[in-house]
Scaffold this active site. Structure first.
Site, PDB file in Angstrom:
ATOM      1  N   CYS B 103      44.338  40.574  19.691  1.00  0.00           N
ATOM      2  CA  CYS B 103      43.670  40.254  18.428  1.00  0.00           C
ATOM      3  C   CYS B 103      44.522  40.519  17.194  1.00  0.00           C
ATOM      4  CB  CYS B 103      42.347  41.012  18.352  1.00  0.00           C
ATOM      5  SG  CYS B 103      41.374  40.756  19.851  1.00  0.00           S
ATOM      6  N   HIS B 252      39.665  39.363  12.033  1.00  0.00           N
ATOM      7  CA  HIS B 252      39.520  38.956  13.431  1.00  0.00           C
ATOM      8  C   HIS B 252      38.025  38.796  13.739  1.00  0.00           C
ATOM      9  CE1 HIS B 252      39.420  38.921  17.700  1.00  0.00           C
ATOM     10  NE2 HIS B 252      38.966  40.153  17.807  1.00  0.00           N
ATOM     11  N   ASN B 282      34.740  35.509  20.663  1.00  0.00           N
ATOM     12  CA  ASN B 282      36.003  36.157  20.317  1.00  0.00           C
ATOM     13  C   ASN B 282      37.132  35.435  21.046  1.00  0.00           C
ATOM     14  OD1 ASN B 282      38.235  37.840  20.238  1.00  0.00           O
ATOM     15  ND2 ASN B 282      37.085  39.726  20.578  1.00  0.00           N
TER      16      ASN B 282
END
Lengths: 71, 331
Positions: B103, B252, B282
């Site tokens: 990430c 993120h 995600n």
């Protein structure tokens, strides 16, 4: 302060049960791993408290959770 | 010469999985996710994203450096970046390498690209992020699977004759002591394929094993709430920006509840702050570039000179900085 905490906790663990300071967490269907993570995040973001996972695990009632964030 | 982002594109697998309408979904805000088919690899999504960027007008022959961020490579070796150089028909005079980050990977990639461009080693860098976490997650781990979606982004960073930097105030951080909180234990040299499978089933019947992603959600959210506000302070101080002077905050896109807690903790409730995980989940290193592309499309008239990005996750690793998106021509 206690009332605000209870409202915030109700929202955090997303429960329809009526919470009180003496509510036993284990009796709540919604007190699961997701609530666990959410509570730690809420303690940090709303109260500026770093609460360890073990401390949350040891909590028996809503009042125990309150002790972790107050002051 | 200064490095600027000139183009962004992203690609998602065709197959969409709907998340169950349950407590977890309500909390995460992730309604559905794009999931790679069997045999559909991160490199395939990478090719799609890059071809999309080329089709908008970017001339591939100009690319003199390819950076590929993934934790889902085709092989242990060779680097997937080399395979991509060939598949994308890039110049043989083009440097290419993989780097393994999650990430935080996009912000790192911008830092590397800036370094190559502003030291005169490259003029046109193609940064590709691509991930298929769905292949790392145990199919019966219903606490982890609904969080992650697959996808790829391709971002063109070019050398521009400007005094002011287009990528600045980058700050990085690492804490390897938390490595086990987000890990796929088997498959490298430490625990090669073939070691005994260690399987656990939790009280909700979620199955995890050492061959798949193991995540300690509470530790990851705690870590994020600690490092993101702190890094944001460093970035803003370095860029000499007040919170309100930032045109957009694009962190993120982990999930809705994490983004909300971070927004609260960072005191960003009254500023433009991107939070859009509904359709993707995600997507790890692609979440920031996907969000940037969507944000740019949603704000065609907004002057986006100071956009703060912040990535945090597996490593544990984090990075943030300020980017100028006013020179984006290909979207």
């Amino acid at each position: 302060m206690e009332q605000k905490f209870i409202e915030e906790l109700t929202e955090t663990i997303d429960t329809e049960d009526k919470l009180a300071m003496d509510t036993v967490l284990a009796d709540l269907e919604d007190w699961d791993s997701l609530s666990f993570v959410s509570f730690i995040s809420m303690a940090n973001a709303s109260y500026g408290k770093k609460v360890a996972a073990d401390q949350v695990r040891e909590a028996v009632t809503v009042a125990d959770l309150y002790q972790l964030v107050k002051g | 010469m200064k490095a600027y982002i000139s183009g962004l594109a992203y690609a998602l697998p065709e197959h969409v999985e709907e998340n169950e309408k349950n407590r977890l979904t309500k909390k995460t805000g992730i309604l559905r996710r794009h999931i790679a088919a069997e045999g559909e690899l991160a490199s395939d999504l990478a090719v799609q994203a890059a071809e999309k960027l080329f089709s908008k007008g970017l001339d591939r022959s100009k690319i003199d450096f390819l950076l590929f961020c993934t934790e889902s490579p085709d092989y242990i070796l060779p680097p997937t970046a080399c395979l991509l150089q060939h598949r994308l028909g890039l110049s043989r005079n083009c440097g290419a390498f993989d780097y393994n980050l999650g990430c935080s990977g996009f912000a790192y990639g911008l830092g590397i690209a800036k370094g190559f461009i502003e030291s005169g080693q490259a003029k046109n860098v193609l940064l590709i992020t691509a991930e298929t976490y769905s292949k790392h997650i145990h199919p019966q781990d219903h606490s982890t699977a609904p969080l992650f979606g697959d996808g790829a982004s391709a971002v063109w960073i070019e050398s521009v004759d400007e005094e002011d930097p287009g990528i600045r105030a980058l700050h990085y951080g690492t804490d390897g002591s938390g490595a086990e909180n987000l890990i796929v234990p088997v498959g490298g040299m430490r625990n090669p394929y073939g070691v005994a499978k260690e399987e656990t089933t939790d009280q909700y019947n979620n199955i995890r094993d050492n061959y798949h992603l193991q995540m300690v959600g509470s530790a990851i959210s705690e870590f994020s709430l600690e490092v993101v506000p702190q890094t944001l302070q460093y970035v803003l101080a370095d860029a000499e920006l007040a919170k309100a002077e930032v045109d957009y905050y694009v962190f993120h896109q982990a999930n809705n509840f994490m983004l909300k807690y971070l927004q609260q903790k960072c005191d960003l409730l009254d500023v433009p702050y991107w939070n859009d995980v509904e359709e993707y989940g995600n997507t790890v290193s692609s979440s920031i570039p996907i969000a940037l592309a969507d944000m740019l499309k949603a704000n065609p008239d907004k002057h986006l000179q100071n956009v703060v990005i912040m990535g945090f996750g597996v490593g544990l690793s984090w990075a943030g900085g300020v980017i100028d998106l006013t020179k984006v021509k290909y979207l």
